[in-house]
Design an enzyme around this catalytic site. Structure first.
Site, PDB file in Angstrom:
ATOM      1  N   HIS A 108       6.924  25.726  34.020  1.00  0.00           N
ATOM      2  CA  HIS A 108       8.355  25.391  33.958  1.00  0.00           C
ATOM      3  C   HIS A 108       9.150  26.605  33.463  1.00  0.00           C
ATOM      4  CE1 HIS A 108      11.993  23.249  32.892  1.00  0.00           C
ATOM      5  NE2 HIS A 108      11.465  22.052  33.034  1.00  0.00           N
ATOM      6  N   ASP A 139      18.847  19.967  40.263  1.00  0.00           N
ATOM      7  CA  ASP A 139      17.520  19.486  39.867  1.00  0.00           C
ATOM      8  C   ASP A 139      16.797  19.062  41.145  1.00  0.00           C
ATOM      9  OD1 ASP A 139      15.329  18.545  38.531  1.00  0.00           O
ATOM     10  OD2 ASP A 139      16.397  17.079  37.307  1.00  0.00           O
ATOM     11  N   GLU A 199      10.291  26.749  38.956  1.00  0.00           N
ATOM     12  CA  GLU A 199       8.992  26.251  38.507  1.00  0.00           C
ATOM     13  C   GLU A 199       7.994  26.219  39.664  1.00  0.00           C
ATOM     14  OE1 GLU A 199       9.621  22.449  36.516  1.00  0.00           O
ATOM     15  OE2 GLU A 199      11.728  22.960  36.260  1.00  0.00           O
TER      16      GLU A 199
HETATM   17  O1  LIG Z   1      14.159  18.386  28.833  1.00  0.00           O
HETATM   18  P1  LIG Z   1      12.815  18.514  29.479  1.00  0.00           P
HETATM   19  O2  LIG Z   1      11.908  17.344  29.245  1.00  0.00           O
HETATM   20  O3  LIG Z   1      12.140  19.815  29.080  1.00  0.00           O
HETATM   21  O4  LIG Z   1      13.049  18.586  31.035  1.00  0.00           O
HETATM   22  C1  LIG Z   1      13.900  19.532  31.574  1.00  0.00           C
HETATM   23  C2  LIG Z   1      14.014  19.372  33.091  1.00  0.00           C
HETATM   24  O5  LIG Z   1      12.781  19.740  33.673  1.00  0.00           O
HETATM   25  C3  LIG Z   1      12.828  19.806  35.090  1.00  0.00           C
HETATM   26  O6  LIG Z   1      11.590  20.221  35.565  1.00  0.00           O
HETATM   27  C4  LIG Z   1      13.148  18.453  35.650  1.00  0.00           C
HETATM   28  O7  LIG Z   1      13.228  18.525  37.056  1.00  0.00           O
HETATM   29  C5  LIG Z   1      14.451  17.954  35.055  1.00  0.00           C
HETATM   30  O8  LIG Z   1      14.730  16.640  35.520  1.00  0.00           O
HETATM   31  C6  LIG Z   1      14.397  17.977  33.539  1.00  0.00           C
HETATM   32  O9  LIG Z   1      15.637  17.593  32.998  1.00  0.00           O
END
Ligand SMILES: O=P(O)(O)OC[C@H]1O[C@@H](O)[C@H](O)[C@@H](O)[C@@H]1O
Length: 280
Positions: free
Chosen positions: A143, A188, A245
């Protein structure tokens, strides 16, 4: 970095000025400097703890993506402490199933994250092995929060002809846009079968992003509205990153007993190019 809010980290110098920093908490890459600048975004308001992932760097998403599963959002891997096993040319971390993981996901596994800085690149590889007696399925993603000068000038190139699942709008299936991805609010998206290199430009700098093993690409930025409600993001923090990602989400990986899978993301610094400027 806010030393009180973040875990201790390991550092490794690669060739040239390439230098990576990662924490055993989540096997989380916190920083990658290369060719004179920081290439990852890490929120100055980031914190960590039980069930609390670090905002920025490279969270490891495993064994589920978002809420597509019965366990914690984006899986447990990003909020557990991995075992560090530093090597001369890479930082390595290992995670095996334990009571905390089996509570959410009742399988025996071994996971490894290998982080290798090169002169102009960073390679991050996630390997998952099935050490159970039955097959299992999982999703995974790296991510990555890429640092950008300003989100308004940021474009992601290479997905022009790909349709996507719009996670910001009820997982609607959307057709290709025939244009680079630009950011003027929440974005997203999950793109399937993205095998080619992507290029991320912010008007000044360019980074190439390649993947091995991961079939999908997730592109995310919360936009000003959602970002304002995120306590671990600085004011206007959403302007300073884009998440690109390397992911395996739409078609989970299935591993038979004894089988292993590896997915990698490779970030490569490229010099700026006029052809990739906005409107160019
Ligand atoms: O706040 P988190 O749990 O780290 O997620 C962040 C984002 O991560 C992304 O990978 C998702 O597609 C989003 O929907 C999400 O909001």
């Amino acid at each position: 970095m806010n030393a009180t809010a973040l875990p201790a980290s390991l550092q490794l110098n690669g060739p040239g000025d390439s230098r990576v920093e990662a924490s055993a908490f989540g096997a989380h890459v916190l920083s990658w400097r290369c060719r004179g600048r920081e290439r990852l975004y890490l929120s100055p308001n980031a914190s960590f703890g039980a069930g609390k992932a670090i905002r920025g760097g490279v969270p490891v998403i495993f064994p589920q993506f978002a809420l597509r599963g019965g366990g914690p959002r984006h899986g447990f891997a990003r909020t557990l402490t991995w075992e560090a096993d530093p090597q001369p040319t890479r930082l390595s971390f290992q995670l095996r199933d334990r009571e905390e993981t089996r509570r959410h996901w009742p399988h025996r596994f071994e996971a490894a994250l290998d982080i290798e800085p090169g002169e102009d690149r960073l390679r991050i590889a996630l390997t998952v092995r099935n050490s159970d007696r039955a097959a299992f399925e999982f999703s995974a993603a790296l991510h990555t929060y890429l640092a950008v000068g300003d989100i308004d000038a940021t474009l992601v190139h290479g997905l022009e002809d790909r349709g996507y699942v719009d996670s910001a709008h009820g997982d609607a299936a959307c057709p290709p846009t025939d244009a680079p991805v630009r950011f003027d609010g929440e974005v997203d998206r999950i793109y399937a079968d993205t095998q080619r290199p992507l290029r991320i430009t912010d008007g000044e700098h360019m980074l190439r992003c390649e993947a091995e093993g991961f079939a999908d690409t997730v592109v995310w930025n919360p936009g000003a509205g959602l970002a304002a409600g995120m306590a671990d993001l600085e004011p206007d923090g959403h302007r300073r990153f884009v998440c690109v990602e390397a992911a395996q989400v739409l078609q989970p990986v299935r591993l038979e007993p004894g089988q292993a899978w590896t997915g990698a993301q490779i970030l490569i610094v490229e010099s700026s190019s006029a052809q990739y400027r906005i409107g160019g």
